[in-house]
Design a protein around this motif. Structure first.
Motif, short mmCIF file in Angstrom:
data_model
loop_
_atom_site.label_atom_id
_atom_site.label_comp_id
_atom_site.label_asym_id
_atom_site.label_seq_id
_atom_site.Cartn_x
_atom_site.Cartn_y
_atom_site.Cartn_z
N ILE A 9 0.80 -1.22 0.00
CA ILE A 9 0.00 0.00 0.00
C ILE A 9 0.83 1.27 0.00
N TRP A 10 2.10 1.19 0.39
CA TRP A 10 2.93 2.40 0.42
C TRP A 10 3.86 2.49 -0.78
N ALA A 11 3.60 1.74 -1.81
CA ALA A 11 4.45 1.76 -2.99
C ALA A 11 4.39 3.11 -3.69
N ARG A 12 5.49 3.47 -4.33
CA ARG A 12 5.54 4.70 -5.12
C ARG A 12 5.30 4.32 -6.57
N PRO A 13 4.11 4.59 -7.12
CA PRO A 13 3.75 4.09 -8.46
C PRO A 13 4.71 4.49 -9.56
N ALA A 14 5.18 5.75 -9.58
CA ALA A 14 6.07 6.18 -10.65
C ALA A 14 7.41 5.46 -10.57
N ARG A 48 7.52 13.06 -8.30
CA ARG A 48 8.44 12.31 -7.45
C ARG A 48 8.40 12.81 -6.02
N THR A 49 8.40 14.13 -5.85
CA THR A 49 8.39 14.72 -4.51
C THR A 49 7.10 14.39 -3.78
N GLU A 50 5.97 14.47 -4.49
CA GLU A 50 4.67 14.16 -3.88
C GLU A 50 4.62 12.72 -3.42
#
Length: 84
Positions: A9-14, A48-50
């Motif tokens: 659930i905490w994955a960074r999609p990009a 990326r920052t978000e």
């Protein structure tokens, strides 16, 4: 995640899309020039920052939740009890 077959659930999609695309290219899949897929989002600094800030907030929330946990004292093993 493995037993319930759910995504992290905490994955960074990009970032995840960029890593998968990198693996696909190394595996020999054709390049798709002039097409922006989901992996392109990693090139956008604001995106990326978000994503990074969202994950950092989630990590802080997890740390706060688990900081109150206490460890249980170890139980005596049955072998130790029998020796007494």
């Amino acid at each position: 995640m493995l037993s319930k077959d759910t995504d992290y659930i905490w994955a960074r999609p990009a970032l995840l899309a960029r890593k998968f695309r990198s693996v696909e290219l190394r595996a020999g899949l054709p390049t798709s020039h002039a097409r922006r897929g989901t992996a392109f989002d990693y090139n956008i600094p604001a995106k990326r920052t978000e994503e990074r800030s969202r994950v950092e907030k989630a990590e802080a929330a997890y740390a706060a939740a688990t900081s109150q946990w206490r460890t249980r004292p170890e139980r005596q093993k049955a072998v130790e009890k029998a020796a007494e």
